[in-house]
Design an enzyme around this catalytic site. Structure first.
Site, mmCIF file in Angstrom:
data_model
loop_
_atom_site.group_PDB
_atom_site.id
_atom_site.type_symbol
_atom_site.label_atom_id
_atom_site.label_comp_id
_atom_site.label_asym_id
_atom_site.label_seq_id
_atom_site.Cartn_x
_atom_site.Cartn_y
_atom_site.Cartn_z
ATOM 1 N N VAL A 1 0.873 -1.174 0.000
ATOM 2 C CA VAL A 1 0.000 0.000 0.000
ATOM 3 C C VAL A 1 0.904 1.216 0.000
ATOM 4 O O VAL A 1 1.772 1.354 0.868
ATOM 5 C CB VAL A 1 -0.925 0.029 1.225
ATOM 6 C CG1 VAL A 1 -1.789 1.292 1.207
ATOM 7 C CG2 VAL A 1 -1.802 -1.206 1.263
ATOM 8 N N ASN B 1 20.697 -5.769 -13.833
ATOM 9 C CA ASN B 1 21.321 -6.682 -14.788
ATOM 10 C C ASN B 1 21.994 -5.958 -15.955
ATOM 11 O O ASN B 1 22.802 -5.065 -15.726
ATOM 12 C CB ASN B 1 20.286 -7.700 -15.283
ATOM 13 C CG ASN B 1 19.687 -8.492 -14.139
ATOM 14 O OD1 ASN B 1 20.359 -8.744 -13.149
ATOM 15 N ND2 ASN B 1 18.441 -8.872 -14.251
ATOM 16 N N GLY C 1 9.659 2.324 1.525
ATOM 17 C CA GLY C 1 9.185 3.114 2.655
ATOM 18 C C GLY C 1 10.204 4.117 3.156
ATOM 19 O O GLY C 1 11.313 4.237 2.634
#
Length: 600
Positions: free
Chosen positions: A290, A493, A544
């Site tokens: 979320v 990568n 976050g």
């Protein structure tokens, strides 16, 4: 007499050089001739002469194994250049690994993943220190196109070498089997993923449904490919340093053919607030992340502060379950049905996820959104006006291939068509959700088209799983993804800086939004932020506001905002949804600008 005169003159000379009398006169003369101080004068001369010195060239690359934000090995690349005949360390970059080992994986799986990761990093270090070090020597670090072209050719050769080795191994295995005269293997009776078992005669089928497309095979990752992406990004940083400009300005110059844009926009952050992965002890599987999106009217600094306030209130609510409200009626019958029985409150796991956010679990989506609304309301904010939501559904992790359906809750399954209808109801009921990431598998292309036509003018439908291999995204100036509002691009990568510049140009030309996203296995390198700003990405997805490897990127974003505002180069961001036209409508249909929800 002459000897005495010579001795006197020697004494005067000695006094002169000892600085006992004449330096005052010398200083007056210098000040009259040169108003600059000696130090400034030497600096001006050095700057003047430096214009005629040879341009810096790469003299050495150094690769080494380092640890990322969760203690796993990854690659660092250092660039050394010859500057005015001296070897000088210019910069370094640390790559993010493309995958994270699941915390609930079996021991054998963990051991295999760790071995594969170590082998890949060790190979990448070897490539940088040997082949790439020799190949790129004496090139100018500002010539990004030439460097990336050589890196691409090197990688292509390595892929061919790998294929030749595999073919040789297969041929040797076939010869060995022929020598032993082994009987041919019987075909396996197992049903391949994506195909349903045929019903037994006389047994009624519950619902006649179309078989789902099988899962596309995962894109193979060549061992050592980190070296390509790491070297390309390190060269870009070196080019910015040599040119005395920030990395985001250097990327913008590369994108616009060395023409500096007059104004630049900052990407809006998608800040992960909650991690609700399937590993949590809850029923909900539909929501992996979320995320909060601050409104465009706020500065980035104000938006981050608002998100932090919501995070603190969410933490307080989850740590004090007794203070959390029970389920409230959202509207009509559904609300009354929700109150008819008590639901257990979400269980908060007191730890921070590797994504840098809170980890918790919920019984269903509505309960999750209710808690979000409560946290915002408690601090005087309103979802849909003061902050928006984005949800990462990660639908590719939900598919039960035996049933051919998505398991959105434990024991609750929905077909791809039913998923489209469910998302329509969700967005209609909760219009403050303005982005869904991976609402479907990339293989369900028909349903992607349906959901975009139904919801494209109300929220962003973002593909992330379909964009894992950037080098395969573009084919003949088209994007090889399902119909969507935009994609999440990750620098991992063999990705090269030139690939990102070309790809974002194609995406923007086709009215797709670009989101630069950080991988799960993140490093402390903050170059991703400069890439997002220089490329003009609409959003940036960093995780976050906890853990150092995440927070350092938000700090870099704040620093760039301050710098652009100071130089008056900051342009206001605008959010527009893509109104997907039906086949009968003109393709140049205008986008709908994101409005705040109507207020009574």
């Amino acid at each position: 007499m002459e000897a005495g005169g010579r001795r006197a003159r020697r004494r005067e000379a000695a006094e002169y050089y000892r600085g006992q009398r004449v330096p005052e006169r010398m200083e007056e003369a210098l000040n009259a001739l040169f108003p600059l101080s000696p130090g400034d004068l030497y600096g001006e001369l050095a700057n003047y002469l430096s214009k005629y010195s040879k341009a810096p060239v790469i003299c050495k690359l150094v690769g080494r194994k380092v640890l990322d934000g969760v203690g796993q090995p990854t690659l660092e690349v250092e660039i050394y250049c010859t500057v005015k005949n001296y070897e000088k360390r210019i910069c370094s970059t640390v790559m993010s690994f493309h995958s994270q080992i699941p915390e609930n994986a079996l021991p054998e799986k963990i051991e295999a993943e760790e071995k594969e990761r170590n082998d890949s990093v060790n190979t990448a270090v070897e490539w940088v220190n040997e082949s790439l070090n020799t190949m790129l020597r004496d090139l100018e670090p500002t010539d990004q196109c030439q460097v990336d072209k050589m890196l691409g050719e090197y990688f292509t050769n390595k892929v061919e070498e790998k294929k030749n080795i595999q073919r040789q191994e297969e041929e040797e295995e076939e010869e060995a089997e022929a020598t032993l005269a082994l009987p041919p293997r019987a075909p396996s009776p197992a049903t391949p993923p994506g195909k349903k078992k045929s019903a037994k005669p006389g047994k009624k089928s519950s619902v006649a449904e179309r078989p789902i497309p099988p899962a596309e095979p995962a894109d193979p990752v060549l061992c050592g490919s980190l070296a390509i992406g790491g070297t390309s990004l390190a060269i870009a940083k070196a080019g910015a340093t040599i040119s005395h400009v920030p990395l985001y300005s250097h990327i913008a110059l590369l994108k616009h053919d060395q023409e500096s844009p007059e104004e630049m926009t900052l990407p809006l952050p998608m800040v992960t607030l909650l991690n609700c992965e399937k590993m949590s002890p809850s029923k909900l599987k539909l929501v992996k992340e979320v995320m909060l999106i601050p409104p465009v009217q706020l500065s980035l600094k104000q938006g981050i502060e608002r998100v932090l306030d919501i995070q603190k209130e969410m933490t307080r609510l989850l740590e004090s379950p007794g203070k959390m409200p029970g389920p409230q009626p959202a509207d009509g019958k559904k609300g009354r049905a929700q109150n008819s029985g008590k639901k257990s409150l979400p269980q908060f796991l007191k730890r921070i996820s590797h994504l840098g956010c809170l980890t918790t679990g919920y019984d269903d989506v509505e309960q999750l959104l209710l808690v979000m609304q409560t946290a915002c309301s408690n601090i005087g904010l309103e979802l849909g006006t003061d902050v928006y939501l984005a949800i990462n559904c990660a639908a590719h992790e939900l598919m039960d291939y035996d049933k051919g359906k998505y398991e959105i809750l434990t024991g609750t399954f929905k077909s791809p068509d039913e998923m489209v209808a469910m998302y329509g109801e969700l967005i209609d009921k909760f219009p403050f959700i303005i982005a869904l990431i991976d609402p479907l598998r990339k293989e369900d292309r028909e349903q992607w088209s349906n959901i975009c036509c139904a919801l494209g003018s109300k929220c962003y439908l973002i593909a992330e799983d379909a964009a894992t291999c950037i080098s395969k995204l573009k084919t003949d100036q088209n994007i090889n993804t399902p119909v969507c509002s935009g994609v999440v691009l990750k620098y991992v990568n063999e990705t090269k800086v030139s690939d990102l510049i070309e790809l974002t140009g194609i995406l923007h030309g086709q009215r797709h939004i670009t989101i630069l996203g950080s991988p799960d296995g993140e490093s402390s390198d903050d170059s991703l932020v400069d890439l997002a700003v220089g490329l003009g990405a609409r959003f940036i997805k960093l995780g976050g506001l906890s853990r150092g490897e995440r927070v350092t990127k938000y700090n870099r974003l704040l620093a760039i905002e301050e710098e652009l505002a100071k130089n008056r180069n900051l342009r206001e961001t605008k959010l527009e949804f893509v109104a997907f036209a039906e086949e009968s409508q003109p393709e140049n249909q205008l986008s709908d600008e994101l409005p705040p929800p109507e207020q009574d």
